[in-house]
Write an enzyme that holds these catalytic residues in place. Structure first.
Site, PDB file in Angstrom:
ATOM      1  N   ASN A  63       0.888  -1.132   0.016  1.00  0.00           N
ATOM      2  CA  ASN A  63      -0.007  -0.008  -0.151  1.00  0.00           C
ATOM      3  C   ASN A  63       0.857   1.326  -0.009  1.00  0.00           C
ATOM      4  O   ASN A  63       1.384   1.419   0.979  1.00  0.00           O
ATOM      5  CB  ASN A  63      -0.952   0.076   1.247  1.00  0.00           C
ATOM      6  CG  ASN A  63      -1.743   1.191   1.327  1.00  0.00           C
ATOM      7  OD1 ASN A  63      -1.734   2.104   0.726  1.00  0.00           O
ATOM      8  ND2 ASN A  63      -2.629   1.303   2.345  1.00  0.00           N
ATOM      9  N   VAL A  64       0.954   1.831  -1.118  1.00  0.00           N
ATOM     10  CA  VAL A  64       2.151   2.827  -1.248  1.00  0.00           C
ATOM     11  C   VAL A  64       1.708   4.363  -0.282  1.00  0.00           C
ATOM     12  O   VAL A  64       2.333   5.238  -0.363  1.00  0.00           O
ATOM     13  CB  VAL A  64       2.385   3.232  -2.838  1.00  0.00           C
ATOM     14  CG1 VAL A  64       2.933   1.965  -3.554  1.00  0.00           C
ATOM     15  CG2 VAL A  64       0.994   3.996  -3.380  1.00  0.00           C
ATOM     16  N   SER A 142       3.026  12.447 -15.680  1.00  0.00           N
ATOM     17  CA  SER A 142       2.024  12.530 -16.838  1.00  0.00           C
ATOM     18  C   SER A 142       2.169  13.752 -17.564  1.00  0.00           C
ATOM     19  O   SER A 142       2.672  14.705 -17.221  1.00  0.00           O
ATOM     20  CB  SER A 142       0.443  12.476 -16.050  1.00  0.00           C
ATOM     21  OG  SER A 142      -0.286  12.909 -17.146  1.00  0.00           O
ATOM     22  N   TYR A 155      -5.790  15.500 -10.189  1.00  0.00           N
ATOM     23  CA  TYR A 155      -4.741  14.568 -10.550  1.00  0.00           C
ATOM     24  C   TYR A 155      -3.509  15.364 -11.490  1.00  0.00           C
ATOM     25  O   TYR A 155      -2.378  14.992 -10.923  1.00  0.00           O
ATOM     26  CB  TYR A 155      -5.584  13.821 -11.765  1.00  0.00           C
ATOM     27  CG  TYR A 155      -4.497  12.795 -12.571  1.00  0.00           C
ATOM     28  CD1 TYR A 155      -4.308  11.556 -12.143  1.00  0.00           C
ATOM     29  CD2 TYR A 155      -3.919  13.309 -13.806  1.00  0.00           C
ATOM     30  CE1 TYR A 155      -3.414  10.656 -12.840  1.00  0.00           C
ATOM     31  CE2 TYR A 155      -3.362  12.292 -14.395  1.00  0.00           C
ATOM     32  CZ  TYR A 155      -3.023  11.171 -13.975  1.00  0.00           C
ATOM     33  OH  TYR A 155      -2.166  10.262 -14.695  1.00  0.00           O
ATOM     34  N   ALA A 156      -3.691  16.389 -11.853  1.00  0.00           N
ATOM     35  CA  ALA A 156      -2.539  17.325 -12.315  1.00  0.00           C
ATOM     36  C   ALA A 156      -1.687  17.724 -11.496  1.00  0.00           C
ATOM     37  O   ALA A 156      -0.467  17.500 -11.509  1.00  0.00           O
ATOM     38  CB  ALA A 156      -3.241  18.345 -13.453  1.00  0.00           C
ATOM     39  N   SER A 158      -1.209  16.459  -8.482  1.00  0.00           N
ATOM     40  CA  SER A 158      -0.367  15.308  -8.007  1.00  0.00           C
ATOM     41  C   SER A 158       0.646  14.914  -8.950  1.00  0.00           C
ATOM     42  O   SER A 158       1.803  14.547  -8.477  1.00  0.00           O
ATOM     43  CB  SER A 158      -1.279  14.158  -7.822  1.00  0.00           C
ATOM     44  OG  SER A 158      -1.747  13.598  -9.045  1.00  0.00           O
ATOM     45  N   LYS A 159       0.621  14.929 -10.140  1.00  0.00           N
ATOM     46  CA  LYS A 159       1.444  14.724 -11.021  1.00  0.00           C
ATOM     47  C   LYS A 159       2.724  16.009 -11.292  1.00  0.00           C
ATOM     48  O   LYS A 159       3.789  15.596 -11.574  1.00  0.00           O
ATOM     49  CB  LYS A 159       0.926  14.459 -12.522  1.00  0.00           C
ATOM     50  CG  LYS A 159       0.076  13.199 -12.565  1.00  0.00           C
ATOM     51  CD  LYS A 159       1.014  11.870 -12.061  1.00  0.00           C
ATOM     52  CE  LYS A 159       0.110  10.653 -12.038  1.00  0.00           C
ATOM     53  NZ  LYS A 159       0.960   9.389 -11.892  1.00  0.00           N
TER      54      LYS A 159
END
Length: 259
Positions: A63-64, A142, A155-156, A158-159
């Site tokens: 579990n990362v 990403s 999401y962006a 996080s990347k």
């Protein structure tokens, strides 16, 4: 002779999608691969296939988002093989929503897996790489980590964090002979993309098939990217061919990042 003969590689999120392709390409180039995933049954299936060419490969549940779990992963790998050469931080998730409707749970889910997971796995692996005097760390970022992306702001974010973390870590550990890079894919055909096409269609009032066609139109090479397209760059960055490459965020998008 493979590019990764004798290497020990750990790949998170390796039970499916891009991670599975990375693990397969690593094994094909001579590496022993640790298939690390939250879904340990699926990971065992991948490891069983890899053992046909890389007989010492194994699956480990991780579990990362848990520091204890990430530490246990690398303790297990080191106890089994006595070294760690390649750290592939690939585990990732996504959801889609407009910012006005975005929940804290969605934000935390994306940030915890995509960004915190890279941090925790890197932190757990580094003592082993430093002690042995070298290694490779490769993170999956990403195309969305380099530009604004509607419906994917969380999401962006996080990347973008993955890219910043990659470059900063590269500076810290270069003196130990460790390279740190990340790969920035575009529109990749995976089960994650299958879900995203449906979500985007719902949010934009489009048929999912039209969303898929739009992805192709936005890719100058006029096809959807495959996990193998990403995995081949992972192989390059893990090999001696990239000995002097560090702190880079490598675009693998078929030109979609240019549109």
């Amino acid at each position: 002779m493979g590019l990764l003969d004798g290497k020990i590689a750990v790949v998170t999120g390796a039970a499916s999608g891009i991670g599975r392709s990375i693990a397969t390409h690593y094994a094909g180039e001579g590496a022993t691969v640790v298939v690390a995933d939250l879904n340990v049954e699926a990971a065992e299936g991948v490891a069983a296939q890899l053992r046909q060419t890389a007989p010492e490969s194994m699956a480990v549940q991780v579990n990362v988002t848990s520091k204890v779990s990430c530490q246990a992963l690398y303790e297990t790998v080191y106890q089994r093989y006595g070294r760690i050469d390649i750290v592939g931080n690939n585990a990732g998730v996504s959801t889609m929503n407009r910012i006005v409707d975005l929940t804290e749970e969605e934000w935390d889910f994306n940030m915890n897996v995509n960004a915190k997971g890279v941090f925790l796995c890197t932190q757990a692996a580094l003592p082993y790489l430093i002690e042995q005097g070298g290694g490779r760390i490769i993170n999956t970022a990403s195309m969305a980590g380099k530009r604004g992306t509607p419906l994917l702001a969380h999401y962006a974010a996080s990347k973008w964090a993955v890219i910043g973390f990659t470059k900063s870590t590269a500076l810290e550990v270069a003196e130990h002979g460790i390279t740190v890079n990340c790969v920035c894919p575009g529109f990749v055909k995976t089960s994650m993309q299958d879900r995203e096409i449906v979500w985007e269609g719902q949010l934009r009032g489009m048929d999912p098939a039209d969303v898929y066609d739009e992805y192709i139109r936005l890719t100058p090479m006029k096809r959807i990217q495959t996990p193998d397209d990403v995995a081949r760059i992972y192989v390059f960055l893990a090999s001696h061919l990239a000995d002097f490459v560090t702190g880079e965020a490598v675009d693998v998008t078929g030109g979609a990042d240019l549109v």
